[in-house]
Design an enzyme around this catalytic site. Structure first.
Site, mmCIF file in Angstrom:
data_model
loop_
_atom_site.group_PDB
_atom_site.id
_atom_site.type_symbol
_atom_site.label_atom_id
_atom_site.label_comp_id
_atom_site.label_asym_id
_atom_site.label_seq_id
_atom_site.Cartn_x
_atom_site.Cartn_y
_atom_site.Cartn_z
ATOM 1 N N HIS A 17 36.435 50.328 26.350
ATOM 2 C CA HIS A 17 36.039 50.877 27.642
ATOM 3 C C HIS A 17 35.104 52.065 27.400
ATOM 4 O O HIS A 17 35.414 52.935 26.578
ATOM 5 C CB HIS A 17 37.279 51.321 28.435
ATOM 6 C CG HIS A 17 36.924 51.819 29.793
ATOM 7 N ND1 HIS A 17 36.615 50.977 30.837
ATOM 8 C CD2 HIS A 17 36.775 53.084 30.264
ATOM 9 C CE1 HIS A 17 36.302 51.693 31.897
ATOM 10 N NE2 HIS A 17 36.390 52.969 31.576
ATOM 11 N N LEU A 61 42.079 40.240 33.705
ATOM 12 C CA LEU A 61 43.019 39.180 33.322
ATOM 13 C C LEU A 61 44.398 39.518 33.869
ATOM 14 O O LEU A 61 44.823 40.673 33.847
ATOM 15 C CB LEU A 61 43.035 39.046 31.801
ATOM 16 C CG LEU A 61 41.692 38.544 31.235
ATOM 17 C CD1 LEU A 61 41.584 38.825 29.756
ATOM 18 C CD2 LEU A 61 41.496 37.059 31.536
ATOM 19 N N ASN A 93 40.663 45.879 24.084
ATOM 20 C CA ASN A 93 39.533 46.060 24.993
ATOM 21 C C ASN A 93 38.785 47.321 24.594
ATOM 22 O O ASN A 93 39.368 48.237 24.011
ATOM 23 C CB ASN A 93 40.050 46.196 26.432
ATOM 24 C CG ASN A 93 38.926 46.306 27.441
ATOM 25 O OD1 ASN A 93 37.916 45.607 27.344
ATOM 26 N ND2 ASN A 93 39.081 47.197 28.405
ATOM 27 N N LYS A 125 35.855 40.073 33.857
ATOM 28 C CA LYS A 125 36.942 39.587 34.722
ATOM 29 C C LYS A 125 38.256 40.270 34.339
ATOM 30 O O LYS A 125 38.543 40.421 33.150
ATOM 31 C CB LYS A 125 37.117 38.078 34.533
ATOM 32 C CG LYS A 125 35.945 37.279 35.072
ATOM 33 C CD LYS A 125 36.215 36.844 36.499
ATOM 34 C CE LYS A 125 35.083 36.060 37.088
ATOM 35 N NZ LYS A 125 34.241 36.799 38.028
HETATM 36 C C1 GRF Z 1 30.073 47.877 27.008
HETATM 37 O O1 GRF Z 1 29.665 49.104 27.496
HETATM 38 C C2 GRF Z 1 31.576 47.778 27.078
HETATM 39 O O2 GRF Z 1 32.230 48.979 26.811
HETATM 40 C C3 GRF Z 1 31.769 47.396 28.491
HETATM 41 O O3 GRF Z 1 30.734 46.482 28.761
HETATM 42 C C4 GRF Z 1 29.639 46.735 27.897
HETATM 43 C C5 GRF Z 1 29.385 45.461 27.144
HETATM 44 O O4 GRF Z 1 28.224 45.461 26.423
HETATM 45 N N1 GRF Z 1 33.130 46.972 28.737
HETATM 46 P P1 GRF Z 1 27.906 44.257 25.444
HETATM 47 O O5 GRF Z 1 27.945 42.943 26.235
HETATM 48 O O6 GRF Z 1 28.880 44.256 24.308
HETATM 49 O O7 GRF Z 1 26.511 44.547 24.979
#
Ligand code: GRF
Length: 206
Positions: free
Chosen positions: A109, A93, A107, A91
């Site tokens: 990414h 924010l 975060n 989500k």
């Molecule tokens: C990861 O690739 C992260 O970078 C992205 O969502 C995925 C989450 O994986 N934002 P997990 O739930 O930590 O296994």
């Protein structure tokens, strides 16, 4: 000990890498609470296994985004969270949430920001876009969260090669391996007071 609040939406492998880093003594912090945007996801199971308080807070149960975020803020404050760690939280924010934890939200990414990021680039869509574009290198970015989407100051990045025969799934797996190293490292630097934000730049103090 730095208290972390980890926000998740899915399987929670990044949450697990943080828990493992703490248990191994690499990261001196405590996961004080885990909050999921969805019920029944495996990340909540992982939290329970480690006796971490865990909650699902679903947007559909609130009349507005602000009330939804207020509930999450309330839980984070209740558990005295000092750093909010977004780990696969899907989500977006709003500024309302970001202002409640200024420069205290991280975060991860799964690309090299500013490529393949921003609105619409989440989950497998990121890796599909990298392959469709024909990029030879992708990677991982850990950044502080500001009021935009994936626009905050970058803390750490790691490059990952794209192979000719990659599918979004094989590429995601290679990137995820690096995520599991870089996220604990970024949180560790924060916990040691070694991150200094100067405008858009994050200086890592020795
Ligand atoms: C990861 O690739 C992260 O970078 C992205 O969502 C995925 C989450 O994986 N934002 P997990 O739930 O930590 O296994």
């Amino acid at each position: 000990m730095l208290k972390l609040g980890v926000l998740v939406s899915g399987s929670g492998t990044n949450l697990q890498s943080i828990i493992d880093s703490i248990e191994a003594g690499y990261l001196k912090a405590e996961v004080a609470v885990v909050i999921s945007s969805k019920k029944g996801v495996y990340a909540l199971e992982r939290a329970k296994r480690h006796n971490i308080p865990a909650y699902a807070v679903e947007r559909k149960n609130f009349d507005s985004q602000e009330k939804y975020e207020d509930k999450i803020i309330e839980l984070l404050k209740e558990h005295s969270v000092e750093l909010v760690v977004l780990a696969g939280f899907i989500k977006v924010l709003s500024p309302h949430f970001v202002r409640a934890f200024p420069s205290k939200i991280m975060n991860i990414h799964p690309s090299l920001i500013p490529s393949f990021c921003g609105k619409g680039f989440y989950g497998m869509k990121v890796h599909e876009a990298v392959i469709d574009y024909g990029a030879k290198i992708t990677g991982v970015t850990v950044h502080f969260v500001d009021e935009g989407t994936d626009t905050g100051p970058i803390i750490l990045q790691k490059a990952v090669p794209v192979e000719d025969d990659d599918t979004p799934e094989t590429l995601a797996a290679r990137v995820l391996k690096e995520e599991h190293k870089i996220y604990p490292e970024a949180v560790k630097l924060y916990s040691e007071g070694r991150l200094e934000i100067r405008g858009r730049r994050v200086i890592i103090k020795r």
